[in-house]
Design a protein around this motif. Structure first.
Motif, PDB file in Angstrom:
ATOM      1  N   ASN A 157      34.455  60.101  38.500  1.00  0.00           N
ATOM      2  CA  ASN A 157      35.020  58.572  38.436  1.00  0.00           C
ATOM      3  C   ASN A 157      34.020  57.790  39.090  1.00  0.00           C
ATOM      4  OD1 ASN A 157      37.596  57.862  37.093  1.00  0.00           O
ATOM      5  ND2 ASN A 157      38.372  59.727  38.442  1.00  0.00           N
ATOM      6  N   ALA A 158      33.984  56.675  38.745  1.00  0.00           N
ATOM      7  CA  ALA A 158      33.129  55.637  39.292  1.00  0.00           C
ATOM      8  C   ALA A 158      33.609  54.176  38.806  1.00  0.00           C
ATOM      9  CB  ALA A 158      31.457  55.729  38.646  1.00  0.00           C
ATOM     10  N   GLY A 159      33.843  53.333  39.966  1.00  0.00           N
ATOM     11  CA  GLY A 159      34.342  52.037  39.562  1.00  0.00           C
ATOM     12  C   GLY A 159      33.984  50.776  40.429  1.00  0.00           C
ATOM     13  N   VAL A 160      34.443  49.630  40.230  1.00  0.00           N
ATOM     14  CA  VAL A 160      34.063  48.645  40.942  1.00  0.00           C
ATOM     15  C   VAL A 160      35.181  47.630  41.049  1.00  0.00           C
ATOM     16  CG1 VAL A 160      33.055  47.233  38.800  1.00  0.00           C
ATOM     17  CG2 VAL A 160      32.559  46.605  41.278  1.00  0.00           C
ATOM     18  N   LEU A 161      35.629  46.940  42.135  1.00  0.00           N
ATOM     19  CA  LEU A 161      36.726  46.134  42.517  1.00  0.00           C
ATOM     20  C   LEU A 161      35.899  44.793  42.803  1.00  0.00           C
ATOM     21  CD1 LEU A 161      38.126  48.916  42.664  1.00  0.00           C
ATOM     22  CD2 LEU A 161      39.857  47.774  44.045  1.00  0.00           C
ATOM     23  N   TYR A 162      36.693  43.759  42.291  1.00  0.00           N
ATOM     24  CA  TYR A 162      36.081  42.286  42.532  1.00  0.00           C
ATOM     25  C   TYR A 162      37.540  41.455  42.716  1.00  0.00           C
ATOM     26  CZ  TYR A 162      34.486  37.690  42.405  1.00  0.00           C
ATOM     27  OH  TYR A 162      34.254  35.990  42.636  1.00  0.00           O
ATOM     28  N   GLN A 163      37.464  40.793  44.032  1.00  0.00           N
ATOM     29  CA  GLN A 163      38.543  39.758  44.018  1.00  0.00           C
ATOM     30  C   GLN A 163      38.008  38.479  45.003  1.00  0.00           C
ATOM     31  OE1 GLN A 163      41.783  41.525  46.162  1.00  0.00           O
ATOM     32  NE2 GLN A 163      40.678  41.907  48.102  1.00  0.00           N
ATOM     33  N   ALA A 164      38.544  37.397  44.596  1.00  0.00           N
ATOM     34  CA  ALA A 164      37.989  36.180  45.216  1.00  0.00           C
ATOM     35  C   ALA A 164      39.044  34.963  45.142  1.00  0.00           C
ATOM     36  CB  ALA A 164      36.695  35.856  44.885  1.00  0.00           C
ATOM     37  N   PHE A 165      39.021  34.174  46.082  1.00  0.00           N
ATOM     38  CA  PHE A 165      39.767  33.131  45.993  1.00  0.00           C
ATOM     39  C   PHE A 165      38.719  31.896  45.425  1.00  0.00           C
ATOM     40  CE2 PHE A 165      42.317  35.167  49.099  1.00  0.00           C
ATOM     41  CZ  PHE A 165      43.640  34.800  48.590  1.00  0.00           C
TER      42      PHE A 165
END
Length: 805
Positions: free
Chosen positions: A591-599
């Motif tokens: 598995n390989a992944g990326v997460l992004y979150q921002a206001f």
């Protein structure tokens, strides 16, 4: 022995690293009081990123010792008050840091619970494992089972054979059925019986659902090949009562009640009950049926003889919140399912065309008695040592009227009545299981976990209508299946907690005893005993790195094994045959992944979040359900090599607590990787062909808007919309039939909507819901239609004590 050397090396390395990371840190002290200067006791002070916390005493005083160097966020929370957050900078000089807190009253007590739930959800998602975490709070007031909730999450596809209570197959990133394991509060539930089906469990009994894809933490000590689903039930810190009832189309009723009462002594009672019923009399369109005159007719008919009923009640008794036990609870419960047996696949008429056979009066009853005990204590004997144990015994008694002497057409006309064809079987199953775990936090950077899970299943079967057959039935004498899974892991944090790594080792010990029927040339039937065993090591690595406050990358690998389940080997007594020659599966999962979150603004009103993951499973001896291509009988068999590759993604946007929008999509390529026919050099003509009868592209969209403070009573109104998409896929290998002659499960788009009204503190709730708004014909399996448009109404009463217990 070589695996012992690996363990010694890993532990030695871990101890060296632990000593290198130890530091004195600082102690944090202070007082907590309200705006009037009154000291507040029982206030929770925590540093969630470190997993450490404290509680204020009667003078409002608190202390958290040995905080490691770095920048941390201190969270201070108490029922009835707004949560306070404070950033601190810890150094390695051994000095104390003094901080006092003043808490502001907040009568919206439910908000604090939601905030804590979100913090826990975020912690899980930021681990190195590829995991979805579903907060069930938005679904509590809706008339949905867990299967319908899970079917909306990334990577998951649940294929059903009809309405409420029908059989289903769970798909997770290309893996399906028993390759994905299910847990309740970390306890394996694979052989608990039909009453524990996902469609039976209501959302308002559950706090969250964790969906692990690929590598699985050792705390879930089972032989999961492609992932795990952990259902976390509500663990309240206050007494509560939660009751609901819903009524819907096709005479569908769903009711449940759960609660908790804890005395000052710590004695706790937690009862629970749920009930489900449906006639499942939905319309089926464009069906062919044979009239009593012998003439075929095509028309629209209403399903009949499709009733389903289930109920389960249990009670937990014991102690919570004691110095010697956070939880010590004994559980006893009973559940029962009664269901007509619904055809799971289309049959062929005399001309070779697929048709759906009309129902018969065949049915089964499944009765389950379960007893259990669970114990959990954090910081047992000394700080940093956590222990847990859960054990249970389940007795399952299934009476299967799997064949019928009566045969109907779709007009409901009786076209055959021969009671000699009726056959009744009874299978009984005893299932013992236990899970034990120890976790030791050496310091902030290093945690060691050990887990041991064992289970033993004993199953027997006998004919009730024809007892003379029992001497020739391999299951007349109990067949058994045993499993032991040992797990050891090391969690490591570094670079101010930006890097999280989990290294795990597993050891699988399986054994299965079966009795096999063999027919010889003179027609004599002989039953032989057969034992199959397997001992193999497994291992895995999961890591994540937080680049900054917005970006996080993660990856994982696992080598794992799975032994066939009881239903795969022994069958189910009516439409799934036994196959005692099944071999265990093994897989290398990447598995390989990326997460992004921002206001998107400085006032933190607009939040954007996204996630993308890629996966590759290399499976050997994959167990696959063969539908029989028109026969009513199914059988599980091995496919020597299968490669599964794909990706899933999710995009979301939220505006404060008002509006939320999310979309997700999953692409999965399940490929036959057998180059030559077994034992020959003859090329396999379906080599690298997509596996048959498997969805490969699907997705979901959800939107919700909340209106608050409506009228003098400050009502809350939630408007929800969802869309489900599945691309067409073939019943057989795509290359087998010529173009235009392939049997296809068609593309479908289903839309749903719901409206929920709630009182100020969510004590009173009512929801109106419509599934499949545009009444589309939908199929999860070939020629087996699912329900069309349906309506439901649900009322829910939720009473939560303001006193923390």
């Amino acid at each position: 022995m070589r695996y012992g050397h690996i363990v010694v090396l890993v532990l030695s390395f871990s101890v060296v690293m632990a000593r290198a990371q130890e530091g004195t840190g600082i102690d944090l002290r202070g007082k907590i009081h309200n705006g009037n200067g009154k000291p507040l006791s029982s206030v929770s002070i925590s540093i969630d990123s470190l997993g450490i916390s404290a509680v204020s005493d009667t003078l409002g005083q608190y202390v958290i010792k040995h905080i490691p160097p770095g920048i941390h966020i201190v969270s201070v929370s108490c029922i009835g008050y707004k949560t306070a957050l404070q950033k601190i900078v810890a150094t390695d000089n051994g000095k104390e840091l003094m901080i006092d807190f003043i808490l502001t009253e907040d009568h919206s007590t439910l908000r604090e619970i939601t905030v804590q739930s979100k913090i826990k959800t975020q912690q899980i998602k930021e681990s190195g494992f590829n995991v979805n975490v579903i907060d069930t709070k938005p679904y509590e007031n809706r008339a949905l089972g867990l299967n319908q909730i899970l079917n909306q999450t990334t990577g998951v596809r649940i294929r059903e054979n009809g309405g409420l209570g029908s059989g289903y197959t769970f798909y997770l990133n290309g893996m399906s059925g028993s390759q994905v394991k299910f847990f309740i509060d970390g306890q394996p539930m694979e052989d608990f019986g039909a009453v524990f089906g996902l469609h039976n469990i209501p959302a308002n009994m559950v706090e969250r659902i964790e969906v692990y894809k690929g590598a699985v933490p050792i705390q879930f000590g089972s032989d999961a090949l492609g992932g795990a689903v952990n259902i976390v039930t509500k663990q309240k810190t206050r007494n509560y009562l939660d009751a609901s009832y819903s009524y819907g189309s096709f005479n569908t009723h769903r009711a449940n009640i759960t609660g908790q009462y804890r005395m000052d002594s710590g004695f706790t009672v937690k009862p629970g009950f749920y009930y489900n019923y449906s006639d499942n009399t939905f319309m089926l369109y464009q069906l062919k049926t044979r009239l009593k005159s012998g003439v075929d007719s095509v028309g629209d008919f209403r399903r009949f003889l499709s009733n389903y009923q289930s109920y389960k009640g249990d009670v937990e008794l014991g102690f919570t919140g004691k110095k010697w036990a956070d939880h010590l609870l004994a559980d006893i419960g009973y559940g029962e399912v009664k269901s007509n047996i619904i055809n799971a696949s289309g049959n062929r008429d005399p001309y070779g065309n697929f048709i759906l056979s009309a129902p018969t009066d065949a049915y089964y009853t499944d009765k389950n008695t379960i007893t259990g005990l669970r114990y959990m204590k954090k910081n047992l004997f000394f700080r940093g040592l956590d222990v847990n144990f859960s054990g249970s015994y389940t007795y399952q008694n299934n009476i299967n009227h799997g064949t019928s002497g009566k045969q109907y057409n779709w007009l409901g006309e009786l076209i055959r009545d021969d009671n000699r064809l009726r056959e009744i079987r009874n299978f009984r199953q005893h299932f013992f299981q236990q899970t034990s775990g120890i976790a030791y936090r050496l310091n902030h950077h290093h945690t060691f976990n050990f887990n041991f899970t064992s289970s033993y299943l004993e199953r027997s079967e006998r004919y009730l209508t024809y007892p003379e057959k029992n001497s020739l039935n391999p299951l007349n004498t109990p067949n058994t299946l045993s499993k032991k899974v040992y797990g050891l892991s090391h969690d490591y944090k570094a670079f101010n907690d930006k890097l999280l790594t989990t290294l795990s080792l597993k050891y699988f010990d399986f054994g299965i005893y079966t009795r096999v029927s063999k027919s010889y040339s003179f027609g004599q039937l002989v039953i032989e005993d057969k034992y199959t065993g397997l001992t193999q090591p497994g291992y895995g690595l999961a890591t994540s790195y937080k680049i900054n406050d917005n970006w996080l990358v993660k990856g994982s690998f696992e080598k794992t094994y799975r032994l066939p389940e009881a239903v795969e080997i022994f069958g189910n007594g009516f439409n799934t045959l036994s196959n005692t020659e099944l071999q265990p599966e093994s897989s290398n999962n990447f598995n390989a992944g990326v997460l992004y979150q921002a206001f998107a603004d400085k006032n933190f009103n607009h939040k954007i979040f996204a996630e993308a993951n890629g996966f590759l499973w290399l499976v050997n001896q994959m167990i696959f359900l063969n539908s029989g291509m028109g026969s009513r009988f199914n059988v599980y068999s091995n496919i020597e090599g299968v490669h599964i590759r794909g990706a899933d993604m999710m995009l979301g946007y939220a505006y404060r607590d008002k509006f939320a929008l999310s979309v997700n999509a999953t692409y999965q390529d399940v490929l036959n990787n057998i180059k030559y026919e077994t034992g020959t050099t003859i090329p396999n003509f379906v080599y690298r062909d997509r596996m048959y009868n498997t969805p490969w592209l699907f997705g979901n969209a959800d939107a919700a808007y909340t209106f608050t403070d409506i009228g003098k009573k400050k009502l809350r109104l939630n408007v929800l919309y969802s869309l489900n998409y599945v691309n067409e896929f073939y019943l057989n290998y795509p290359s087998i039939a010529r173009a235009g002659e392939k049997y296809v499960i068609p593309t479908q788009v289903v839309q749903n909507a719901a409206v929920t009204f709630s009182s100020e503190e969510s004590t009173y709730n009512i929801s109106l819901e419509c599934l499949n708004i545009f009444d589309k014909m939908t199929f999860d399996n070939f020629a087996v239609q699912k329900p069309g448009r349906s309506f439901s109404v649900k009322v829910r009463y939720y009473l939560l004590s303001k006193k923390k217990v």
